[in-house]
Scaffold this active site. Structure first.
Site, short mmCIF file in Angstrom:
data_model
loop_
_atom_site.label_atom_id
_atom_site.label_comp_id
_atom_site.label_asym_id
_atom_site.label_seq_id
_atom_site.Cartn_x
_atom_site.Cartn_y
_atom_site.Cartn_z
N LYS A 225 2.63 -1.20 -0.33
CA LYS A 225 1.64 -0.27 -0.87
C LYS A 225 2.16 1.16 -0.92
O LYS A 225 3.17 1.52 -0.32
CB LYS A 225 0.33 -0.39 -0.08
CG LYS A 225 -0.40 -1.67 -0.43
CD LYS A 225 -1.80 -1.75 0.10
CE LYS A 225 -2.51 -2.99 -0.45
NZ LYS A 225 -3.85 -3.17 0.13
N ARG A 265 -1.05 -9.83 5.18
CA ARG A 265 -0.89 -10.34 3.81
C ARG A 265 0.33 -9.64 3.20
O ARG A 265 0.35 -8.42 3.07
CB ARG A 265 -2.15 -10.05 3.00
CG ARG A 265 -2.13 -10.52 1.55
CD ARG A 265 -3.44 -10.10 0.87
NE ARG A 265 -3.52 -10.57 -0.50
CZ ARG A 265 -3.00 -9.96 -1.56
NH1 ARG A 265 -2.34 -8.81 -1.39
NH2 ARG A 265 -3.13 -10.46 -2.77
#
Length: 292
Positions: A225, A265
Site C-alpha cells: 500500500k 492479507r
C-alpha cells in the site's frame, strides 16, 4: 497482552496456531498492484494454488479494484470474473474468501465454494450484504470504510484516528450482529489506505492492541500500500512501485502477527509466511522464558 489472546478464532474457518496468511488473487485488469496478471480464469486459479504452495492459508478472490480513482465494475462482469475462480480453487481444496461489496456476488461465490466474505465497505455499500451473509451463516470481514474514494466524506479527516476507527468499527460490528451475523463469525479490519493518509495507517499499526478491545479477530491488509511507499521513499525520494514493497509488507506482517493479528492479507506470500512463523516462534520462546 498475549498475542494469542488477541488473535482469536473465527467460527466456520480453520484454526491456526499463528497469524494466518491470506493470499490475494485479483481478477481485475486495473488493480494498483498486479492488475491484469491473473485476469484469465485459468491463470487466476493456478496463481491461487501457487499461493497456497508458498504458504497461504486462505486465498482472497476479488473482481473489483478498490484502488484510488477506480470506477465500479458492472455487477454481472464482477460475477463473471469471480465465480469461476472461486469454484476452481474450492474444487482444489483451497480455503477461499471472496472480496466483494455486493450481496449477489457474495451469495454466488459462497454457493461456488467460498467460505468467507471480505467486504471492504463493512456492509455499507449494499444493504442486502449483511442479511445475505447472515442467511448463509458465513464468516464476515467488517472493514473500516467511510465511503467510495470519490466521495468527499471519504477523505482523511481525523482528530484521533485510532479512537475514531475503533468507534466506527464498533458501530459496524453491532450493525452486523443486529442483522443476524453471529459475533463468532465476525472479523474486523482497520482499513489501511482507505480514507487514511500514511500517518493514519502507521498510527493504526502502532496501536493494533486498541482494536482487540472490540473482542473480534483482526485482519491487517497492508500489502504494497501507498503508506509503505511513503516510508520507503523517505522525505525527498519517489515512492517505489507497488511490487517493490514486498519486503516492507513482510515487515508489517511480522509486526501485526506479534501484536496478535488473526491474519494478514498479502500479494507476495512466501516472505510473509516466513515472517509470521518467526513471529510465532519468538512469541512461544517469550512465553516459555516467562514460565521459568
Amino acid at each position: 497482552m498475549s498475542t494469542l489472546r488477541g488473535r482469536g478464532t473465527v467460527e466456520g474457518l480453520p484454526q491456526w496456531d499463528r497469524c494466518a496468511v491470506m493470499g490475494v488473487v485479483n481478477v481485475t485488469p486495473d488493480s494498483f498492484s498486479d492488475g491484469g496478471r491473473w485476469f484469465d480464469t485459468t491463470a487466476a486459479v493456478k496463481h491461487g494454488i501457487d499461493l497456497v504452495a508458498q504458504g497461504a492459508d486462505l486465498v482472497d478472490v476479488g473482481g473489483e479494484s478498490t484502488r484510488p480513482g477506480a470506477s465500479r465494475v458492472d455487477e454481472d462482469e464482477e460475477l463473471r470474473r469471480v465465480v469461476p475462480v472461486v469454484r476452481g480453487l474450492a474444487a482444489e481444496g483451497v480455503t477461499v474468501s471472496v472480496d466483494t461489496m455486493r450481496a449477489r456476488v457474495a451469495r454466488q461465490a459462497l454457493a461456488a465454494g467460498a467460505v468467507l466474505v471480505n467486504d471492504v465497505s463493512g456492509g455499507l455499500a449494499d444493504p442486502d450484504m449483511v442479511p445475505s451473509v447472515a442467511a448463509a451463516q458465513a464468516p464476515f470481514v467488517v472493514m473500516h470504510w467511510r465511503g467510495f474514494l470519490a466521495d468527499i466524506h471519504a477523505r482523511p479527516a481525523y482528530e484521533d484516528v485510532v479512537s475514531e476507527v475503533v468507534d466506527e468499527l464498533h458501530a459496524r460490528v453491532a450493525a452486523a450482529i443486529d442483522g443476524g451475523i453471529a459475533p463468532e463469525r465476525i472479523v474486523i479490519d482497520p482499513g489501511l489506505g482507505f480514507s487514511k493518509d500514511a500517518e493514519h495507517d502507521l498510527a493504526l499499526l502502532a496501536h493494533l492492541n486498541r482494536l482487540h478491545t472490540l473482542g473480534r479477530p483482526v485482519l491487517v491488509a497492508a500489502s504494497r500500500k501507498r503508506f509503505l511507499g511513503r516510508v520507503l521513499a523517505g522525505p525527498e525520494g519517489a515512492p517505489p512501485p507497488a511490487r517493490e514493497r514486498d519486503a516492507a509488507t513482510a515487515a508489517v506482517s511480522a509486526i501485526a502477527a506479534h501484536q496478535g493479528a488473526w491474519a494478514v492479507r498479502v500479494h507476495e506470500v512466501r516472505a510473509t509466511a516466513d515472517a509470521v512463523r518467526v513471529a510465532r516462534a519468538v512469541t512461544g520462546a517469550a512465553g516459555e522464558a516467562g514460565a521459568q
